[in-house]
Design an enzyme around this catalytic site. Structure first.
Site, PDB file in Angstrom:
ATOM      1  N   ASP A 141       0.831  -1.204   0.000  1.00  0.00           N
ATOM      2  CA  ASP A 141       0.000   0.000   0.000  1.00  0.00           C
ATOM      3  C   ASP A 141       0.867   1.256   0.000  1.00  0.00           C
ATOM      4  O   ASP A 141       0.611   2.214  -0.743  1.00  0.00           O
ATOM      5  CB  ASP A 141      -0.918  -0.026   1.225  1.00  0.00           C
ATOM      6  CG  ASP A 141      -1.720   1.247   1.387  1.00  0.00           C
ATOM      7  OD1 ASP A 141      -2.640   1.480   0.581  1.00  0.00           O
ATOM      8  OD2 ASP A 141      -1.417   2.033   2.314  1.00  0.00           O
TER       9      ASP A 141
ATOM     10  N   ASP B 113      -6.674  -6.181  -1.677  1.00  0.00           N
ATOM     11  CA  ASP B 113      -5.602  -6.435  -0.708  1.00  0.00           C
ATOM     12  C   ASP B 113      -4.516  -7.328  -1.309  1.00  0.00           C
ATOM     13  O   ASP B 113      -3.321  -7.141  -1.039  1.00  0.00           O
ATOM     14  CB  ASP B 113      -6.171  -7.106   0.543  1.00  0.00           C
ATOM     15  CG  ASP B 113      -7.051  -6.178   1.360  1.00  0.00           C
ATOM     16  OD1 ASP B 113      -7.046  -4.965   1.088  1.00  0.00           O
ATOM     17  OD2 ASP B 113      -7.754  -6.675   2.261  1.00  0.00           O
TER      18      ASP B 113
ATOM     19  N   GLU C 144      -2.089  -5.307  -3.512  1.00  0.00           N
ATOM     20  CA  GLU C 144      -1.126  -4.572  -2.686  1.00  0.00           C
ATOM     21  C   GLU C 144      -0.096  -5.516  -2.070  1.00  0.00           C
ATOM     22  O   GLU C 144       1.093  -5.176  -1.992  1.00  0.00           O
ATOM     23  CB  GLU C 144      -1.865  -3.806  -1.589  1.00  0.00           C
ATOM     24  CG  GLU C 144      -2.697  -2.650  -2.128  1.00  0.00           C
ATOM     25  CD  GLU C 144      -3.410  -1.881  -1.048  1.00  0.00           C
ATOM     26  OE1 GLU C 144      -3.632  -0.674  -1.236  1.00  0.00           O
ATOM     27  OE2 GLU C 144      -3.760  -2.481  -0.006  1.00  0.00           O
TER      28      GLU C 144
END
Length: 225
Positions: free
Chosen positions: A46, A115, A118
């Site tokens: 991220d 998710d 990332e």
């Protein structure tokens, strides 16, 4: 933990061959499947994604304001955009999920897909270095960076508020009416109440903010009709 199948095919799709495949295996593993899951890699990825996209936008738009740059970055790194990339990569075919997530269709869930993207970025960084991450992320985002513009990057809540203020209408009211799931995987249901609409509009998402944005976007569409 069972090995994840078809890793060579995924590596070709990503455009990167891992020296340590264990990094990729972990990036594809949801917390429901193993204690050695991808959340720490997601945290790392991220941050890397944010700096790479920020740098690209800074140089691509030398006259854009800080606000415009922030809104464009938010558009490019949001969960929806990351999930789109995951779908292009067919990441759902490679994810390792626990029985409950498999049964509930977790391999299609936007938050899990986002998710994982990332986490893969974080895994590539640990397996190589930041410049390799930069080149890959820019390649993945090439078509999106070509079409992004400073205009029309305001989020739905801001657009709805500005629309109502323009016509001197009361501002919308957002109310959380339901939450479901464990703390790390909650789903929020939010109502958006606007004076001109006979009933509340409902948004559902993985965070309160996203659910509010979803509801606001639906209200804007209804007000166009």
């Amino acid at each position: 933990m069972e090995p994840i199948k078809n890793i060579p095919r995924l590596c070709r799709t990503l455009g990167y061959e891992f020296t340590e495949q264990a990094f990729l295996d972990q990036a594809l593993t949801h917390r429901s499947a193993s204690n050695k899951h991808n959340e720490r890699l997601e945290f790392l990825g991220d941050s890397i994604l944010s700096i790479v996209i920020s740098d690209a936008l800074y140089h691509q738009f030398p006259t854009a304001t800080e606000g415009d740059l922030s809104r464009m970055r938010a558009t490019l790194v949001c969960g929806k955009m990351l999930a789109e990339i995951a779908i292009e990569f067919k990441l759902g075919d490679y994810l390792k999920l626990g029985p409950g997530e498999l049964k509930s269709g977790g391999f299609r869930r936007e938050s899990i897909l986002a998710d994982a993207v990332e986490a893969i970025i974080g895994a590539i960084y640990l397996d190589s270095e930041i410049e390799k991450c930069r080149s890959l992320v820019l390649k993945w985002y090439e078509s999106r960076l070509k079409v992004i513009e400073p205009i029309n990057q305001k989020d739905p809540k801001t657009l709805l508020q500005e629309h109502l203020q323009k016509f001197r209408k009361p501002l919308p009211v957002y109310k959380v009416v339901h939450t479901e799931g464990d703390a790390h995987e909650q789903t929020f249901t939010v109502e958006c109440i606007v004076e001109d609409l006979s009933q509340a509009v409902v948004g559902v998402a993985s965070s309160r903010r996203k659910a509010e944005q979803s509801a606001a976007a639906q209200v804007l569409e209804l007000m166009k009709k």
